[in-house]
Motif scaffolding. Structure first.
Motif, PDB file in Angstrom:
ATOM      1  N   PHE A 212       0.845  -1.192   0.000  1.00 38.16           N
ATOM      2  CA  PHE A 212       0.000   0.000   0.000  1.00 38.16           C
ATOM      3  C   PHE A 212       0.879   1.241   0.000  1.00 38.16           C
ATOM      4  O   PHE A 212       1.779   1.372   0.837  1.00 38.16           O
ATOM      5  N   GLY A 213       0.637   2.150  -0.948  1.00 41.12           N
ATOM      6  CA  GLY A 213       1.460   3.345  -0.931  1.00 41.12           C
ATOM      7  C   GLY A 213       1.463   4.101  -2.231  1.00 41.12           C
ATOM      8  O   GLY A 213       0.433   4.230  -2.906  1.00 41.12           O
ATOM      9  N   ASP A 214       2.648   4.574  -2.615  1.00 37.02           N
ATOM     10  CA  ASP A 214       2.799   5.489  -3.732  1.00 37.02           C
ATOM     11  C   ASP A 214       3.446   4.791  -4.924  1.00 37.02           C
ATOM     12  O   ASP A 214       3.308   3.581  -5.110  1.00 37.02           O
ATOM     13  N   SER A 215       4.195   5.545  -5.734  1.00 42.87           N
ATOM     14  CA  SER A 215       4.725   4.981  -6.973  1.00 42.87           C
ATOM     15  C   SER A 215       5.823   3.950  -6.755  1.00 42.87           C
ATOM     16  O   SER A 215       6.101   3.153  -7.650  1.00 42.87           O
ATOM     17  N   LEU A 216       6.469   3.942  -5.580  1.00 49.44           N
ATOM     18  CA  LEU A 216       7.415   2.866  -5.302  1.00 49.44           C
ATOM     19  C   LEU A 216       6.693   1.526  -5.364  1.00 49.44           C
ATOM     20  O   LEU A 216       7.202   0.549  -5.921  1.00 49.44           O
ATOM     21  N   MET A 217       5.483   1.466  -4.775  1.00 57.62           N
ATOM     22  CA  MET A 217       4.675   0.259  -4.832  1.00 57.62           C
ATOM     23  C   MET A 217       4.060   0.090  -6.222  1.00 57.62           C
ATOM     24  O   MET A 217       4.038  -1.004  -6.784  1.00 57.62           O
ATOM     25  N   ASP A 218       3.558   1.185  -6.776  1.00 58.80           N
ATOM     26  CA  ASP A 218       2.845   1.121  -8.055  1.00 58.80           C
ATOM     27  C   ASP A 218       3.735   0.616  -9.175  1.00 58.80           C
ATOM     28  O   ASP A 218       3.266  -0.074 -10.090  1.00 58.80           O
ATOM     29  N   GLY A 219       5.009   0.962  -9.146  1.00 64.60           N
ATOM     30  CA  GLY A 219       5.933   0.419 -10.132  1.00 64.60           C
ATOM     31  C   GLY A 219       6.472   1.409 -11.131  1.00 64.60           C
ATOM     32  O   GLY A 219       6.984   1.005 -12.186  1.00 64.60           O
ATOM     33  N   THR A 220       6.390   2.716 -10.838  1.00 65.12           N
ATOM     34  CA  THR A 220       7.023   3.691 -11.723  1.00 65.12           C
ATOM     35  C   THR A 220       8.512   3.356 -11.843  1.00 65.12           C
ATOM     36  O   THR A 220       9.193   3.138 -10.849  1.00 65.12           O
ATOM     37  N   ILE A 286       2.101  -3.715   3.760  1.00 64.35           N
ATOM     38  CA  ILE A 286       3.387  -3.013   3.708  1.00 64.35           C
ATOM     39  C   ILE A 286       3.086  -1.579   3.273  1.00 64.35           C
ATOM     40  O   ILE A 286       2.469  -1.369   2.225  1.00 64.35           O
ATOM     41  N   VAL A 287       3.512  -0.593   4.060  1.00 69.45           N
ATOM     42  CA  VAL A 287       3.141   0.804   3.822  1.00 69.45           C
ATOM     43  C   VAL A 287       4.374   1.630   3.452  1.00 69.45           C
ATOM     44  O   VAL A 287       5.323   1.717   4.236  1.00 69.45           O
ATOM     45  N   HIS A 288       4.351   2.241   2.255  1.00 64.18           N
ATOM     46  CA  HIS A 288       5.385   3.200   1.862  1.00 64.18           C
ATOM     47  C   HIS A 288       4.698   4.496   1.466  1.00 64.18           C
ATOM     48  O   HIS A 288       4.123   4.606   0.384  1.00 64.18           O
ATOM     49  N   LEU A 289       4.729   5.485   2.348  1.00 61.69           N
ATOM     50  CA  LEU A 289       4.068   6.760   2.107  1.00 61.69           C
ATOM     51  C   LEU A 289       4.824   7.873   2.821  1.00 61.69           C
ATOM     52  O   LEU A 289       5.448   7.647   3.859  1.00 61.69           O
ATOM     53  N   GLY A 290       4.723   9.064   2.273  1.00 59.05           N
ATOM     54  CA  GLY A 290       5.330  10.247   2.867  1.00 59.05           C
ATOM     55  C   GLY A 290       6.217  11.020   1.924  1.00 59.05           C
ATOM     56  O   GLY A 290       6.373  12.236   2.055  1.00 59.05           O
ATOM     57  N   GLY A 291       6.817  10.327   0.951  1.00 52.40           N
ATOM     58  CA  GLY A 291       7.719  11.004   0.030  1.00 52.40           C
ATOM     59  C   GLY A 291       7.038  12.079  -0.794  1.00 52.40           C
ATOM     60  O   GLY A 291       7.589  13.175  -0.992  1.00 52.40           O
ATOM     61  N   GLY A 330      -6.583  -7.274  13.000  1.00 49.47           N
ATOM     62  CA  GLY A 330      -5.657  -8.390  13.119  1.00 49.47           C
ATOM     63  C   GLY A 330      -4.657  -8.477  11.992  1.00 49.47           C
ATOM     64  O   GLY A 330      -4.100  -9.549  11.725  1.00 49.47           O
ATOM     65  N   ILE A 331      -4.384  -7.360  11.324  1.00 47.86           N
ATOM     66  CA  ILE A 331      -3.473  -7.323  10.178  1.00 47.86           C
ATOM     67  C   ILE A 331      -2.098  -6.848  10.633  1.00 47.86           C
ATOM     68  O   ILE A 331      -1.972  -5.819  11.308  1.00 47.86           O
ATOM     69  N   THR A 332      -1.051  -7.591  10.263  1.00 51.48           N
ATOM     70  CA  THR A 332       0.321  -7.193  10.548  1.00 51.48           C
ATOM     71  C   THR A 332       0.691  -5.983   9.691  1.00 51.48           C
ATOM     72  O   THR A 332       0.410  -5.963   8.493  1.00 51.48           O
ATOM     73  N   ALA A 333       1.321  -4.983  10.301  1.00 53.35           N
ATOM     74  CA  ALA A 333       1.698  -3.757   9.594  1.00 53.35           C
ATOM     75  C   ALA A 333       3.210  -3.653   9.483  1.00 53.35           C
ATOM     76  O   ALA A 333       3.917  -3.663  10.497  1.00 53.35           O
ATOM     77  N   VAL A 334       3.700  -3.577   8.246  1.00 53.15           N
ATOM     78  CA  VAL A 334       5.132  -3.439   7.971  1.00 53.15           C
ATOM     79  C   VAL A 334       5.373  -2.036   7.424  1.00 53.15           C
ATOM     80  O   VAL A 334       4.767  -1.644   6.420  1.00 53.15           O
ATOM     81  N   GLY A 335       6.249  -1.286   8.071  1.00 48.56           N
ATOM     82  CA  GLY A 335       6.582   0.049   7.590  1.00 48.56           C
ATOM     83  C   GLY A 335       7.747   0.001   6.629  1.00 48.56           C
ATOM     84  O   GLY A 335       8.750  -0.667   6.890  1.00 48.56           O
ATOM     85  N   ASP A 375      13.433  -1.827   5.121  1.00 46.16           N
ATOM     86  CA  ASP A 375      14.260  -0.631   5.037  1.00 46.16           C
ATOM     87  C   ASP A 375      14.614  -0.329   3.576  1.00 46.16           C
ATOM     88  O   ASP A 375      15.723  -0.611   3.092  1.00 46.16           O
ATOM     89  N   VAL A 376      13.648   0.259   2.882  1.00 47.63           N
ATOM     90  CA  VAL A 376      13.833   0.659   1.484  1.00 47.63           C
ATOM     91  C   VAL A 376      15.008   1.620   1.366  1.00 47.63           C
ATOM     92  O   VAL A 376      15.841   1.514   0.455  1.00 47.63           O
ATOM     93  N   ASP A 377      15.073   2.575   2.279  1.00 45.17           N
ATOM     94  CA  ASP A 377      16.121   3.594   2.250  1.00 45.17           C
ATOM     95  C   ASP A 377      17.504   2.958   2.194  1.00 45.17           C
ATOM     96  O   ASP A 377      18.308   3.232   1.288  1.00 45.17           O
TER      97      ASP A 377
END
Length: 418
Positions: A212-220, A286-291, A330-335, A375-377
């Motif tokens: 779940f997130g932005d273009s990193l997830m979307d695949g740009t 899996i959440v990648h958001l903020g950029g 009950g969903i595991t959250a990965v940042g 740790d994408v960074d």
């Protein structure tokens, strides 16, 4: 990542519920999401994003869409969305079959889909529905075609703006054509189709992982037709390890955690229920958001809409809301830490934004708020300048991961955390 009001994120309220469990004998099949996408409002095409048919919609036309499922099953169903429609959407008929490349279907594999026992269905504005189960055995990582026929005018189409897999259009009814000759035009977008779900074989550990997130997830940054997005690489790792996990991509290029935008989707809180919680069998997000929240004030993109400066506290509080919403079900959250942005060849980087990115990433790594961290960074940062990505890991825009970068990110994911 590219393509907020800085007000505090509105609280997500979701009913507490246990995570989806496999069906017991006599209960019917347990469904998981083998493929999925996040839908958006209709918007015109552009030079950067390419043309699309969302504003015109369809009338007496067949639309054939190609998707790659992450795992297999003995039966399947499709999920259709009229989330942004203003009038009822009439689906005259639909089929699913095995892809034979481009707009072709393997002869003999097309299955007519039913909706409540009927060949067609109508979806009310703002709603979505799933088809009846169809008997088509699928294998991990294989490609399917979903063909929808619209006899009547649809009006503007709920869609997903950017894909790495073409959708094809033909005049008239061509639901069971094995050849692709009638499908003379194509765009890199998906229309009305938001999920393919499978059932069987039963497994007490089977579940869905939603990115779940932005273009990193979307695949740009991934080349069309190559299946080299982060989620594709992750699905390949899971399949090779024979883990009973499906992967759904709920990324939207340009999406933000704090604000909506005309072209880049609803803010995270407003779409989290539909794109994560309401999908079947979800175990992990899996959440990648903020950029994009950091980049928007620098970009001057009218398609972004409101683009205020934001603070680290605002972004962190927004992440905490998503974590609470996931845990309530009950969903595991990965940042996923925010990727390096200094190398962008478009105006996205600022020293102020870099300080906030560093603060948010430190919070993710050390707070324990997320159940685990991808740790994408660190997976893609240049050791010589950690604010920039490794030169060999990025698309020519200088920030989005290419195939090597997506591979590095997927390799950094501990599969046990899923």
């Amino acid at each position: 990542m590219l393509a907020v009001t800085a007000a505090v994120l509105t609280t997500l309220v979701v009913p507490a519920a246990a995570p989806a469990a496999p069906a017991r004998p006599g209960e019917g099949p347990a469904w998981t999401g083998a493929w999925g996408t996040a839908v958006q409002r209709p918007v015109e095409g552009s030079e950067d994003w390419g043309p699309n048919w969302s504003q015109d919609g369809f009338a007496d036309q067949s639309v054939r869409q190609v998707v790659r499922v992450s795992t297999g099953g003995s039966t399947l169903r499709i999920r259709l969305s009229n989330a942004y429609g203003t009038t009822p959407l009439r689906i005259t008929a639909a089929t699913v079959g095995r892809s034979a490349g481009d707009a072709q279907v393997w002869p003999g594999t097309a299955r007519t889909l039913a909706f409540g026992g009927e060949r067609g269905t109508t979806i009310a504005p703002g709603r979505e529905l799933v088809s009846d189960a169809a008997a088509l055995r699928t294998s991990p990582l294989e490609k399917l075609t979903v063909t929808l026929y619209f006899a009547d005018r649809t009006g503007p189409a709920t869609f997903h703006r950017f894909t790495t897999s073409p959708s094809y259009r033909a005049s008239g009814r061509h639901l069971t054509d094995s050849g692709g000759d009638a499908f003379t035009t194509s765009t890199n977008a998906w229309y009305f189709l938001s999920g393919v779900e499978v059932s069987g074989p039963a497994s007490p550990r089977r579940g869905t992982v939603v990115a779940f997130g932005d273009s990193l997830m979307d695949g740009t940054g991934a080349a069309p037709g190559t299946d080299t997005r982060f989620t594709d690489k992750l699905a390949e790792r899971i399949a090779a390890d024979r883990r009973p996990l499906d992967v759904v991509n709920a990324g939207i290029g340009g999406n933000r955690i704090l604000n909506d935008s005309p072209c880049y989707g609803d803010k995270a809180a407003d779409r989290f229920r539909r794109d994560v919680i309401d999908r079947p069998g979800v175990r992990t997000v899996i959440v990648h958001l903020g950029g994009n929240d950091l980049a928007a004030p620098e970009m001057g993109d009218p398609c972004m809409g409101s683009a205020p400066h934001v603070t680290a506290v605002q972004i962190i509080n927004a992440h905490k809301e998503l974590i609470r919403a996931a845990h309530a079900r009950g969903i595991t959250a990965v940042g996923a830490t925010i990727l390096p942005m200094k190398g962008a060849l478009f105006p996205a980087y600022s020293e102020r934004g870099e300080k906030i990115r560093t603060t948010v990433n430190h919070w993710m790594r050390t707070s324990g708020a997320y159940d685990s961290v991808l740790d994408v960074d660190r997976a893609v940062a240049d050791p010589a300048d950690p604010a920039m990505p490794r030169p060999g890991y990025v698309f020519p825009d200088g920030v989005h991961p290419n195939e090597a970068g997506s591979h590095a990110i997927a390799s950094a994911m501990d599969l046990d955390d899923l």
